[in-house]
Design a protein around this motif. Structure first.
Motif, mmCIF file in Angstrom:
data_model
loop_
_atom_site.group_PDB
_atom_site.id
_atom_site.type_symbol
_atom_site.label_atom_id
_atom_site.label_comp_id
_atom_site.label_asym_id
_atom_site.label_seq_id
_atom_site.Cartn_x
_atom_site.Cartn_y
_atom_site.Cartn_z
ATOM 1 N N ALA A 55 1.331 -12.457 3.479
ATOM 2 C CA ALA A 55 2.285 -12.273 2.502
ATOM 3 C C ALA A 55 1.801 -11.224 1.446
ATOM 4 C CB ALA A 55 2.356 -13.675 1.811
ATOM 5 N N LEU A 56 2.582 -10.252 1.298
ATOM 6 C CA LEU A 56 2.512 -9.320 0.182
ATOM 7 C C LEU A 56 2.882 -9.875 -1.137
ATOM 8 C CD1 LEU A 56 2.794 -5.731 1.908
ATOM 9 C CD2 LEU A 56 0.766 -7.020 1.671
ATOM 10 N N ASP A 57 2.334 -9.913 -2.171
ATOM 11 C CA ASP A 57 2.666 -10.593 -3.538
ATOM 12 C C ASP A 57 3.624 -9.730 -4.363
ATOM 13 O OD1 ASP A 57 3.266 -12.649 -5.199
ATOM 14 O OD2 ASP A 57 1.157 -12.352 -6.149
ATOM 15 N N ASP A 58 4.162 -9.847 -5.258
ATOM 16 C CA ASP A 58 4.928 -9.218 -6.178
ATOM 17 C C ASP A 58 5.357 -7.790 -5.485
ATOM 18 O OD1 ASP A 58 4.927 -11.129 -7.871
ATOM 19 O OD2 ASP A 58 3.148 -10.439 -9.030
ATOM 20 N N PHE A 59 6.236 -7.632 -4.595
ATOM 21 C CA PHE A 59 6.377 -6.384 -4.014
ATOM 22 C C PHE A 59 7.575 -5.669 -4.987
ATOM 23 C CE2 PHE A 59 8.529 -3.379 -1.348
ATOM 24 C CZ PHE A 59 7.555 -2.661 -0.631
ATOM 25 N N VAL A 60 7.481 -4.568 -5.340
ATOM 26 C CA VAL A 60 8.631 -3.741 -5.997
ATOM 27 C C VAL A 60 8.482 -2.518 -5.454
ATOM 28 C CG1 VAL A 60 8.356 -5.061 -8.076
ATOM 29 C CG2 VAL A 60 6.796 -2.978 -7.824
ATOM 30 N N LEU A 61 9.939 -2.066 -5.509
ATOM 31 C CA LEU A 61 10.027 -0.482 -4.704
ATOM 32 C C LEU A 61 9.450 0.645 -5.487
ATOM 33 C CD1 LEU A 61 14.027 -0.801 -4.419
ATOM 34 C CD2 LEU A 61 12.405 -0.747 -2.478
ATOM 35 N N ALA A 62 9.083 0.460 -6.942
ATOM 36 C CA ALA A 62 8.522 1.596 -7.521
ATOM 37 C C ALA A 62 7.058 1.535 -7.519
ATOM 38 C CB ALA A 62 8.854 1.329 -9.053
ATOM 39 N N ASN A 63 6.611 0.381 -6.964
ATOM 40 C CA ASN A 63 5.244 0.650 -6.814
ATOM 41 C C ASN A 63 4.825 0.707 -5.198
ATOM 42 O OD1 ASN A 63 2.457 0.323 -6.932
ATOM 43 N ND2 ASN A 63 2.211 -1.813 -7.787
ATOM 44 N N HIS A 64 4.167 1.723 -4.731
ATOM 45 C CA HIS A 64 3.772 2.081 -3.519
ATOM 46 C C HIS A 64 2.377 1.683 -3.116
ATOM 47 C CE1 HIS A 64 7.588 4.377 -2.941
ATOM 48 N NE2 HIS A 64 7.304 4.894 -3.949
ATOM 49 N N HIS A 65 1.814 0.650 -3.892
ATOM 50 C CA HIS A 65 0.461 0.484 -4.003
ATOM 51 C C HIS A 65 0.197 -0.425 -2.722
ATOM 52 C CE1 HIS A 65 -3.404 -0.982 -5.532
ATOM 53 N NE2 HIS A 65 -3.302 -2.023 -5.054
ATOM 54 N N HIS A 66 1.338 -1.181 -2.132
ATOM 55 C CA HIS A 66 1.044 -2.209 -0.908
ATOM 56 C C HIS A 66 1.568 -1.420 0.388
ATOM 57 C CE1 HIS A 66 1.151 -6.126 -2.974
ATOM 58 N NE2 HIS A 66 -0.061 -5.842 -2.784
ATOM 59 N N LEU A 67 1.883 -0.226 0.243
ATOM 60 C CA LEU A 67 2.644 0.362 1.574
ATOM 61 C C LEU A 67 1.758 0.510 2.599
ATOM 62 C CD1 LEU A 67 4.798 3.215 -0.146
ATOM 63 C CD2 LEU A 67 5.508 0.797 0.815
ATOM 64 N N PRO A 68 0.174 0.874 2.506
ATOM 65 C CA PRO A 68 -0.637 0.743 3.700
ATOM 66 C C PRO A 68 -0.717 -0.560 4.492
ATOM 67 C CG PRO A 68 -1.694 1.959 1.837
ATOM 68 C CD PRO A 68 -0.202 1.133 1.215
ATOM 69 N N LEU A 69 -0.380 -1.876 3.511
ATOM 70 C CA LEU A 69 -0.453 -2.806 4.159
ATOM 71 C C LEU A 69 1.059 -3.663 4.798
ATOM 72 C CD1 LEU A 69 -2.747 -4.713 1.583
ATOM 73 C CD2 LEU A 69 -3.441 -4.060 3.848
ATOM 74 N N LEU A 70 1.929 -2.772 4.396
ATOM 75 C CA LEU A 70 3.302 -3.279 4.844
ATOM 76 C C LEU A 70 3.567 -3.523 6.346
ATOM 77 C CD1 LEU A 70 6.035 -3.659 3.544
ATOM 78 C CD2 LEU A 70 6.728 -1.376 4.176
ATOM 79 N N ALA A 71 2.724 -2.558 7.331
ATOM 80 C CA ALA A 71 2.934 -2.955 8.549
ATOM 81 C C ALA A 71 2.288 -4.157 9.272
ATOM 82 C CB ALA A 71 2.383 -1.692 9.280
ATOM 83 N N LEU A 72 1.512 -4.817 8.336
ATOM 84 C CA LEU A 72 0.986 -5.999 8.550
ATOM 85 C C LEU A 72 1.542 -7.271 7.993
ATOM 86 C CD1 LEU A 72 -2.852 -4.773 7.958
ATOM 87 C CD2 LEU A 72 -1.586 -5.139 10.265
ATOM 88 N N ALA A 73 2.300 -6.749 7.179
ATOM 89 C CA ALA A 73 2.982 -8.224 6.462
ATOM 90 C C ALA A 73 4.126 -8.866 7.082
ATOM 91 C CB ALA A 73 3.681 -7.689 5.074
ATOM 92 N N ASP A 74 3.730 -10.356 6.990
ATOM 93 C CA ASP A 74 4.924 -11.123 7.810
ATOM 94 C C ASP A 74 5.936 -11.459 6.567
ATOM 95 O OD1 ASP A 74 3.690 -11.765 10.358
ATOM 96 O OD2 ASP A 74 2.058 -12.026 8.962
ATOM 97 N N ILE A 75 5.657 -11.526 5.475
ATOM 98 C CA ILE A 75 6.372 -11.919 4.178
ATOM 99 C C ILE A 75 6.380 -10.897 3.041
ATOM 100 C CG2 ILE A 75 6.811 -13.911 2.467
ATOM 101 C CD1 ILE A 75 5.695 -15.799 4.705
ATOM 102 N N LEU A 76 7.390 -10.712 2.432
ATOM 103 C CA LEU A 76 7.243 -9.992 1.261
ATOM 104 C C LEU A 76 7.758 -10.813 0.066
ATOM 105 C CD1 LEU A 76 8.737 -6.366 1.756
ATOM 106 C CD2 LEU A 76 6.313 -7.059 1.627
ATOM 107 N N LYS A 77 6.868 -10.986 -0.864
ATOM 108 C CA LYS A 77 7.121 -11.770 -2.007
ATOM 109 C C LYS A 77 7.722 -10.927 -3.240
ATOM 110 C CE LYS A 77 4.931 -15.333 -3.089
ATOM 111 N NZ LYS A 77 3.659 -16.203 -3.459
ATOM 112 N N VAL A 78 9.003 -11.322 -3.658
ATOM 113 C CA VAL A 78 9.480 -10.560 -4.657
ATOM 114 C C VAL A 78 9.755 -11.449 -5.983
ATOM 115 C CG1 VAL A 78 11.638 -9.158 -5.271
ATOM 116 C CG2 VAL A 78 10.724 -8.932 -2.964
ATOM 117 N N ASP A 79 9.418 -10.998 -6.931
ATOM 118 C CA ASP A 79 9.608 -11.882 -8.110
ATOM 119 C C ASP A 79 10.833 -11.723 -8.824
ATOM 120 O OD1 ASP A 79 9.214 -12.806 -10.802
ATOM 121 O OD2 ASP A 79 7.004 -12.424 -10.924
ATOM 122 N N VAL A 80 11.555 -12.685 -8.934
ATOM 123 C CA VAL A 80 13.066 -12.634 -9.471
ATOM 124 C C VAL A 80 12.881 -12.550 -10.844
ATOM 125 C CG1 VAL A 80 14.908 -14.077 -9.909
ATOM 126 C CG2 VAL A 80 13.799 -14.326 -7.671
#
Length: 330
Positions: free
Chosen positions: A39-64
């Protein structure tokens, strides 16, 4: 390489400040190949920090709390083909829950599920009050098996649920059970009370978020399993009921004190649910501690009661497992 956490239960959460260095990516690939959920935590569109791991993620966690409804919808639309599930984190209100659900989120974290929506009008649906009172009657010491059989036979849905339950792999009886009376006798009084309570309660929560049902069942079973560890084995049934009724405020849309007026409960159970520190409340604090990851509170209580934290953890996992099994055959 060995892994200690069971892959069936564990979710490996990658925090937002983790640098996606080559060794980190490779470690995540190993976990993925082994069968772990990432699971990738605190995913936001403006931050591309997690993109290299996106292909491995099963869950995207988005902070409401830190995203707008439009941003949350856009994340699902943009990454829906790459990620299996989306989780709305810090879901605090009913509106946020429904908005995220409609946007495509299927997992939720937050206190919304145990927080009542206070209804301005005074009337509570009669069927809810009757159902809660029926649960209490089912758990009376002087249970009348003949009367209960008669009630069940008048309700085809209950007959179906009972026979499906008793013939499930949960019990694995050698011969098929084909009559209500036979099912009641095989279950025994204690298991029968539990089944009847769960059947009525499941109907009561049909229009509520299903996480509310799971929450109450885990609480109920966990409290029941804790009872023998603290010399309260004879009160396990009352502890089970306390877990069930611990969400009655949410169910009725009333403050807890007002909601409990509709249900005849033992004084100790009622007082514990209202916050009075007694033997029941101490165990309930362990339950709440697990839900909110308040490990210091759990450690302090375990020390005071001379309980092995490992034994507590195993009971909690057993309660979660039991809930999932019951949920599938309810």
């Amino acid at each position: 390489m060995g892994y200690y956490l069971p892959r069936e239960w564990a979710v490996v959460e990658i925090l937002e400040d983790v640098e996606p260095l080559p060794e980190i990516v490779e470690a995540c690939k190993r976990l993925k190949r082994t069968g772990y959920t990432l699971a990738l935590d605190d995913f936001v569109l403006a931050n591309h920090h997690h993109l290299p791991l996106l292909a491995l993620a099963d869950i995207l966690k988005v902070d409401v709390r830190f995203t707008t409804p439009e941003e949350r919808r856009l994340i699902v639309r943009k990454f829906g083909d790459q990620v299996e599930r989306f989780l709305a984190e810090k879901t605090e209100t009913r509106e946020e829950f429904h908005e995220a659900l409609e946007a495509g989120y299927s997992l939720f974290q937050g206190y919304f599920f145990s927080r009542p929506v206070i209804i301005a009008r005074k009337d509570i649906p009669v069927y809810k009050v009757n159902a809660l009172r029926l649960i209490q009657q089912i758990n009376r010491p002087d249970l009348d098996l003949d009367a209960l059989e008669k009630v069940i036979k008048q309700d085809p849905a209950l007959v179906y649920k009972l026979l499906r339950y008793v013939n499930s792999a949960f019990f694995a009886f050698r011969h098929k059970v084909g009559s209500v009376r036979h099912a009641l006798v095989l279950l025994g009084e204690r298991e029968l009370r539990k089944w009847a309570t769960l059947s009525v309660y499941t109907r009561l929560t049909m229009k509520e978020p299903q996480e509310l049902l799971r929450l109450s069942l885990v609480r109920a079973r966990f409290l029941e399993l804790l009872a023998p560890l603290v010399g309260m084995a004879s009160e396990a049934d009352q502890l089970f009921l306390m877990g069930i009724f611990s969400v009655v405020d949410t169910l009725l849309g009333r403050p807890m004190a007002e909601a409990l007026e509709e249900v005849p409960l033992e004084d100790d159970v009622r007082e514990a649910l209202l916050g009075t520190l007694n033997r029941y409340r101490v165990l309930f604090e362990i339950v709440l501690g697990y839900e909110k990851a308040h490990w210091d509170t759990i450690s302090r209580i375990c020390t005071g009661l001379k309980l092995d934290p490992g034994a507590i953890t195993s009971r909690y996992l057993e309660a979660v497992d039991w809930t999932e099994k019951v949920y599938r055959i309810r």
